[in-house]
Each structure stands twice: as C-alpha cells, then as structure tokens.
Design a protein around this motif. Structure first.
Motif, PDB file in Angstrom:
ATOM      1  N   ASN A   5      -2.215   4.812   4.968  1.00  0.00           N
ATOM      2  CA  ASN A   5      -2.219   4.660   6.431  1.00  0.00           C
ATOM      3  C   ASN A   5      -3.333   5.481   7.063  1.00  0.00           C
ATOM      4  O   ASN A   5      -3.721   5.247   8.202  1.00  0.00           O
ATOM      5  CB  ASN A   5      -0.852   5.074   7.016  1.00  0.00           C
ATOM      6  CG  ASN A   5      -0.449   6.475   6.598  1.00  0.00           C
ATOM      7  OD1 ASN A   5      -0.551   6.828   5.426  1.00  0.00           O
ATOM      8  ND2 ASN A   5      -0.002   7.277   7.529  1.00  0.00           N
TER       9      ASN A   5
ATOM     10  N   HIS B 218       2.214  -4.578   3.850  1.00  0.00           N
ATOM     11  CA  HIS B 218       2.998  -3.391   4.182  1.00  0.00           C
ATOM     12  C   HIS B 218       2.327  -2.123   3.654  1.00  0.00           C
ATOM     13  O   HIS B 218       1.610  -2.174   2.658  1.00  0.00           O
ATOM     14  CB  HIS B 218       4.373  -3.437   3.507  1.00  0.00           C
ATOM     15  CG  HIS B 218       5.247  -4.543   3.958  1.00  0.00           C
ATOM     16  ND1 HIS B 218       5.772  -4.620   5.208  1.00  0.00           N
ATOM     17  CD2 HIS B 218       5.699  -5.636   3.291  1.00  0.00           C
ATOM     18  CE1 HIS B 218       6.517  -5.702   5.308  1.00  0.00           C
ATOM     19  NE2 HIS B 218       6.486  -6.342   4.152  1.00  0.00           N
ATOM     20  N   GLN B 219       2.630  -1.016   4.311  1.00  0.00           N
ATOM     21  CA  GLN B 219       2.247   0.307   3.802  1.00  0.00           C
ATOM     22  C   GLN B 219       3.442   1.229   3.967  1.00  0.00           C
ATOM     23  O   GLN B 219       4.163   1.165   4.976  1.00  0.00           O
ATOM     24  CB  GLN B 219       1.045   0.872   4.585  1.00  0.00           C
ATOM     25  CG  GLN B 219       0.473   2.177   4.032  1.00  0.00           C
ATOM     26  CD  GLN B 219       1.220   3.425   4.493  1.00  0.00           C
ATOM     27  OE1 GLN B 219       1.817   3.454   5.560  1.00  0.00           O
ATOM     28  NE2 GLN B 219       1.192   4.464   3.673  1.00  0.00           N
ATOM     29  N   SER B 220       3.676   2.086   2.985  1.00  0.00           N
ATOM     30  CA  SER B 220       4.704   3.118   3.139  1.00  0.00           C
ATOM     31  C   SER B 220       4.315   4.367   2.363  1.00  0.00           C
ATOM     32  O   SER B 220       3.674   4.284   1.317  1.00  0.00           O
ATOM     33  CB  SER B 220       6.056   2.626   2.635  1.00  0.00           C
ATOM     34  OG  SER B 220       7.015   3.671   2.776  1.00  0.00           O
ATOM     35  N   ASN B 221       4.744   5.496   2.909  1.00  0.00           N
ATOM     36  CA  ASN B 221       4.562   6.760   2.196  1.00  0.00           C
ATOM     37  C   ASN B 221       5.747   7.050   1.277  1.00  0.00           C
ATOM     38  O   ASN B 221       5.734   8.048   0.552  1.00  0.00           O
ATOM     39  CB  ASN B 221       4.370   7.903   3.205  1.00  0.00           C
ATOM     40  CG  ASN B 221       3.081   7.738   3.981  1.00  0.00           C
ATOM     41  OD1 ASN B 221       2.089   7.240   3.441  1.00  0.00           O
ATOM     42  ND2 ASN B 221       3.068   8.121   5.247  1.00  0.00           N
TER      43      ASN B 221
ATOM     44  N   THR C 138     -10.433   0.796   7.722  1.00  0.00           N
ATOM     45  CA  THR C 138      -9.029   1.141   7.936  1.00  0.00           C
ATOM     46  C   THR C 138      -8.164   0.069   7.269  1.00  0.00           C
ATOM     47  O   THR C 138      -8.658  -1.005   6.905  1.00  0.00           O
ATOM     48  CB  THR C 138      -8.704   1.171   9.439  1.00  0.00           C
ATOM     49  OG1 THR C 138      -8.944  -0.147   9.964  1.00  0.00           O
ATOM     50  CG2 THR C 138      -9.558   2.180  10.172  1.00  0.00           C
ATOM     51  N   LEU C 139      -6.871   0.365   7.184  1.00  0.00           N
ATOM     52  CA  LEU C 139      -5.956  -0.635   6.627  1.00  0.00           C
ATOM     53  C   LEU C 139      -5.950  -1.887   7.516  1.00  0.00           C
ATOM     54  O   LEU C 139      -5.847  -3.014   7.011  1.00  0.00           O
ATOM     55  CB  LEU C 139      -4.550  -0.021   6.526  1.00  0.00           C
ATOM     56  CG  LEU C 139      -3.709  -0.436   5.326  1.00  0.00           C
ATOM     57  CD1 LEU C 139      -4.490  -0.391   4.025  1.00  0.00           C
ATOM     58  CD2 LEU C 139      -2.470   0.439   5.243  1.00  0.00           C
TER      59      LEU C 139
ATOM     60  N   ASN D 242       0.841  -1.206   0.000  1.00  0.00           N
ATOM     61  CA  ASN D 242       0.000   0.000   0.000  1.00  0.00           C
ATOM     62  C   ASN D 242       0.871   1.249   0.000  1.00  0.00           C
ATOM     63  O   ASN D 242       1.793   1.359   0.807  1.00  0.00           O
ATOM     64  CB  ASN D 242      -0.870   0.011   1.259  1.00  0.00           C
ATOM     65  CG  ASN D 242      -1.903  -1.088   1.217  1.00  0.00           C
ATOM     66  OD1 ASN D 242      -2.908  -0.968   0.520  1.00  0.00           O
ATOM     67  ND2 ASN D 242      -1.656  -2.171   1.936  1.00  0.00           N
TER      68      ASN D 242
END
Ligand code: DQA
Length: 150
Positions: free
Chosen positions: A15, A52-55, A29-30, A10
């Motif tokens: 997030n 996983h999620q990251s900006n 929500t995630l 993601n």
C-alpha cells in the motif's frame, strides 16, 4: 470467448508503493499499477480483475482459499510473506489445480539480501516474474491469460 476472472493480491507494505524505497520498488503506486492492469485487461478482452491489498497474512490466505470456483487465476505479490509464510504457500498449493497463480515481485529478489532469495510461495505457482517494477504485473497478466487460454 469465456470471460476470465483474475484475482490480484498484494501483501504487506505494498500500500506504500510510490513512496516506499522508490530506488528498489519504483515510483508507481498500487493505484497506477491497477490502472495499467485494467487497461491491459481491456486490450486483451474478456478479462475481469479484482484487486486487493492487505497487510494481514490471514486476509491473503482467506482470499486465496475462496478463489476456487470464483476465479480462473491469481496474480500475487506476497511481499515479505513470500519468504516467511507457510500459510500463504499452503493456500496457493491448496487451490493450484483449479486456480493457477503467477508470483510477481517488483524488485529482483535474487539480487538482494540472502533472506529474500528463497520463496516459500513460488513452488505452488506456475511461474514468477520479477525485477521489472510495476510493469511486472502487466507482464504477469499477459502470461496468465495466455496460459489459461492456451
Ligand atoms: C517484494 C520483495 C520482498 O522481498 C519484499 O519484502 C516486498 C516486496 C517485491 O515486490 O519486490 O515487500 O515482494
């Protein structure tokens, strides 16, 4: 039956799901999406998820690049990077033969601003699911497992 390992990625701002423009992205929500996906994986049997999620664009590129040999498939919502990142698109292309990917969007990007109509990442993916809010991730999981198991 071989256990399938699926990487779920993601991108930026995901997030914030749950409170971020809920009229567009829904109220899930995630964490609740992850719960639904894990329940689906358990039902399907022999499916393991790593989520996983990251900006940061570089995190996504690194995770995709490391997927070969470690994962059987990828489910990815690149978020805004869908429309801007040649780096993420190239990473998906680099592993597409060994780690097929499904692109997911919560919203129907074609019904939104023109800049969101173009996906740089979609051509490297086996398919795209969009417009079903959080449930799209579960649909993507079912589609990817079916694709991998034939
Ligand atoms: C999104 C659509 C993108 O255009 C946007 O930048 C996002 C979320 C979606 O899931 O609908 O962050 O990928």
């Amino acid at each position: 039956m071989k256990t399938l390992k699926i990487l779920v990625l993601n991108g930026p701002n995901l997030n914030l799901l749950g409170t971020r423009e809920p009229e567009i992205y829904g109220t899930e929500t995630l964490a609740s999406i992850a719960k639904d996906m894990n329940a689906c994986a358990e039902k399907l049997g022999g499916v393991e998820l790593e989520i996983h999620q990251s900006n940061a664009e570089s995190d996504l590129i690194t995770w995709i690049g490391a997927a070969k040999g470690n994962f059987d498939g990828i489910i990815i919502n690149p978020a805004a990077l869908t429309h801007t990142s040649l780096g993420v698109a190239d990473a998906i292309k680099a592993v597409e033969k060994s780690v097929p990917a499904v692109e997911v969007h919560l919203s129907n990007t074609h019904a939104r601003e023109e800049i969101r109509h173009k996906s740089l990442t979609a051509p490297g993916c086996i398919g795209q699911i969009m417009g079903f809010k959080g449930h799209g991730y579960v649909l993507a999981l079912k589609a990817l497992v079916k694709y991998l198991r034939g």
